[in-house]
Every structure is written in C-alpha cells, then in structure tokens.
Design an enzyme around this catalytic site. Structure first.
Site, PDB file in Angstrom:
ATOM      1  N   LYS A   1     115.793  19.633 -15.742  1.00  0.00           N
ATOM      2  CA  LYS A   1     114.925  18.743 -16.520  1.00  0.00           C
ATOM      3  C   LYS A   1     115.593  18.411 -17.840  1.00  0.00           C
ATOM      4  O   LYS A   1     116.441  19.162 -18.309  1.00  0.00           O
ATOM      5  CB  LYS A   1     113.563  19.409 -16.738  1.00  0.00           C
ATOM      6  CG  LYS A   1     113.686  20.721 -17.486  1.00  0.00           C
ATOM      7  CD  LYS A   1     112.369  21.437 -17.596  1.00  0.00           C
ATOM      8  CE  LYS A   1     112.513  22.702 -18.397  1.00  0.00           C
ATOM      9  NZ  LYS A   1     112.968  22.504 -19.779  1.00  0.00           N
TER      10      LYS A   1
ATOM     11  N   CYS B   1     108.707  25.304 -23.670  1.00  0.00           N
ATOM     12  CA  CYS B   1     108.763  25.010 -22.230  1.00  0.00           C
ATOM     13  C   CYS B   1     107.769  25.820 -21.403  1.00  0.00           C
ATOM     14  O   CYS B   1     107.203  25.306 -20.444  1.00  0.00           O
ATOM     15  CB  CYS B   1     110.188  25.158 -21.729  1.00  0.00           C
ATOM     16  SG  CYS B   1     111.243  23.843 -22.407  1.00  0.00           S
TER      17      CYS B   1
ATOM     18  N   ASP C   1     113.842  28.410 -17.911  1.00  0.00           N
ATOM     19  CA  ASP C   1     114.949  28.231 -18.870  1.00  0.00           C
ATOM     20  C   ASP C   1     115.574  29.536 -19.397  1.00  0.00           C
ATOM     21  O   ASP C   1     115.824  29.655 -20.612  1.00  0.00           O
ATOM     22  CB  ASP C   1     114.473  27.387 -20.069  1.00  0.00           C
ATOM     23  CG  ASP C   1     114.068  25.969 -19.674  1.00  0.00           C
ATOM     24  OD1 ASP C   1     114.086  25.651 -18.479  1.00  0.00           O
ATOM     25  OD2 ASP C   1     113.700  25.184 -20.569  1.00  0.00           O
TER      26      ASP C   1
HETATM   27  C1  VGL Z   1     113.204  24.369 -24.919  1.00  0.00           C
HETATM   28  C2  VGL Z   1     113.450  23.360 -26.943  1.00  0.00           C
HETATM   29  C3  VGL Z   1     114.300  22.418 -26.398  1.00  0.00           C
HETATM   30  C4  VGL Z   1     112.586  25.482 -24.124  1.00  0.00           C
HETATM   31  C5  VGL Z   1     114.057  23.441 -24.353  1.00  0.00           C
HETATM   32  O1  VGL Z   1     113.141  25.850 -23.071  1.00  0.00           O
HETATM   33  O2  VGL Z   1     111.535  26.000 -24.567  1.00  0.00           O
HETATM   34  N1  VGL Z   1     112.898  24.307 -26.201  1.00  0.00           N
HETATM   35  N2  VGL Z   1     114.596  22.482 -25.107  1.00  0.00           N
END
Ligand code: VGL
Ligand code: ZN
Length: 200
Positions: free
Chosen positions: A107, A152, A9
């Site tokens: 995702k 994540c 991410d």
């Molecule tokens: C994430 C919160 C919501 C992350 C993704 O990538 O850690 N955190 N969505």
C-alpha cells in the site's frame, strides 16, 4: 467462522534505526510470530512508496517532517522519506516469520496519495483489495498487530470495523508514533467504533 491475523507494517524503517523509527517497534516481533500458528490466515501489510512520494516532507519545500499539510483528499502528516520500494528499509524485520504469511498487501504505491489503512487509501475510497481477499476466504474475524498503533493500525482497524469484520487489536503487540496525543485519540476512536482492544 474463520479468523485472520493482520500484521501491519513490521518493516525495518519503522523499527529502531529505521527512517521513521517507532520506539520499541522491534519488541513486538516475537509475540507476533507466536500468534501466527493460531490464525486460519496470516496477512502481512507492507508500506511501499515510490521515491518522491507525496507524503514525504522532502517533496514539500520548507515543510518539516511530522508537520501537517492539506491534500486534495484531506489533511496529511508529512513524513521523513521511508519504505521506498525495494529498499532495505521497506523490507520486513529480519526476525518476522514472513514465511507464515499467506498474503502480502502492499500500500502507498500511488505517488499522489498515502495509504495508512490495509483496506483503503487515505481518500477512504480507493481499495487495496484486502476486503475481497478476506471475504472470498470467508474470514469474519480479524486480529490486528503491528506498527504504528496510531496510524496504520488504527486506520486499518476502523475500516475493518466499518466493513463489518469482528475486529480486535492486541495493543501489547503494537507500538505507536504518538504525535500530539495521537495514541490516546486512536485508542478512543477504535473503542468507539467497536474494536476490541486488549493487552494480551
Ligand atoms: C505509517 C506513517 C507513514 C504506519 C506508514 O505504518 O503507521 N505511518 N506511513
Ligand atoms: Zn508510509
């Protein structure tokens, strides 16, 4: 024995100026790029929510971002709207060497369920397909980097260890959201699960 770098991410919304900015989220990009050449496989994950996703506080009248709610699959932090499919915020950081990525795992695209882990959605059951991809490429060792350490990255590393992958997290190439001590808790949980934590 093959080794994959899993880049979690590294998207604009998790970097300074983004909708769910992680402090210094962009500082890890050069170091991540530098690791790509050493890996047999490079996998990028991308948080990829439809507008109005159930993990957004804006969908829960009266709820503040970063508060906790109960979903059918368990407790869920409610987030600011972020990483909406096709938006600039959902794009990878412009300096990330995305061309070296061999696989992109998206995702969080099901409206009713969040997905922190690169392997399973937050019900811990619905697979993303990453396990099958890695096994069919005979990859047994994983190094994880990216955002955010305590969400994540942690969920991905715990699932990877549970699935039997030899799993390392480069903490120097991750950054955390750190809600109420969640970074320390994440470190403890990963260590207890046999994940190798290193600072470089
Ligand atoms: C994430 C919160 C919501 C992350 C993704 O990538 O850690 N955190 N969505
Ligand atoms: Zn998300």
């Amino acid at each position: 024995m093959s080794h994959a770098l899993i880049v979690i991410d590294v998207q604009n919304d998790f970097c300074p100026g983004g909708a769910l900015a992680v402090a210094e989220g962009d500082a890890i990009v050069p170091g991540i790029n530098g690791l790509m050449a050493e890996a047999d496989a490079v996998v990028l994950t991308q948080d990829w929510h439809p507008a109005g996703h159930s993990s957004f506080a804006s969908r829960h009248p009266g709820a503040e971002p970063f508060s906790l709610t109960e979903m059918p699959y368990g407790p869920q932090v409610l987030w600011p709207d972020h990483c909406i499919q096709g938006s600039a915020g959902a794009g990878f950081h412009p300096d990330l060497a995305v061309d070296a990525g061999q696989m992109v795992v998206r995702k969080g695209f099901r409206p009713a369920i969040d997905s922190y882990s690169a392997f399973f959605e937050n019900d811990h059951k619905t697979p993303t397909g990453l396990e099958g991809y890695l096994r069919s490429r005979e990859i047994t060792e994983l190094t994880m980097v990216g955002l955010a350490t305590d969400f994540c990255v942690q969920y991905s590393a715990l699932d990877a260890a549970r699935l039997g992958f030899a799993t390392a997290v480069r903490l120097d190439l991750c950054r955390a959201i750190d809600l109420d001590g969640s970074l320390a808790a994440a470190r403890d949980a990963m260590r207890a699960a046999g994940v190798i934590l290193s600072e470089g």
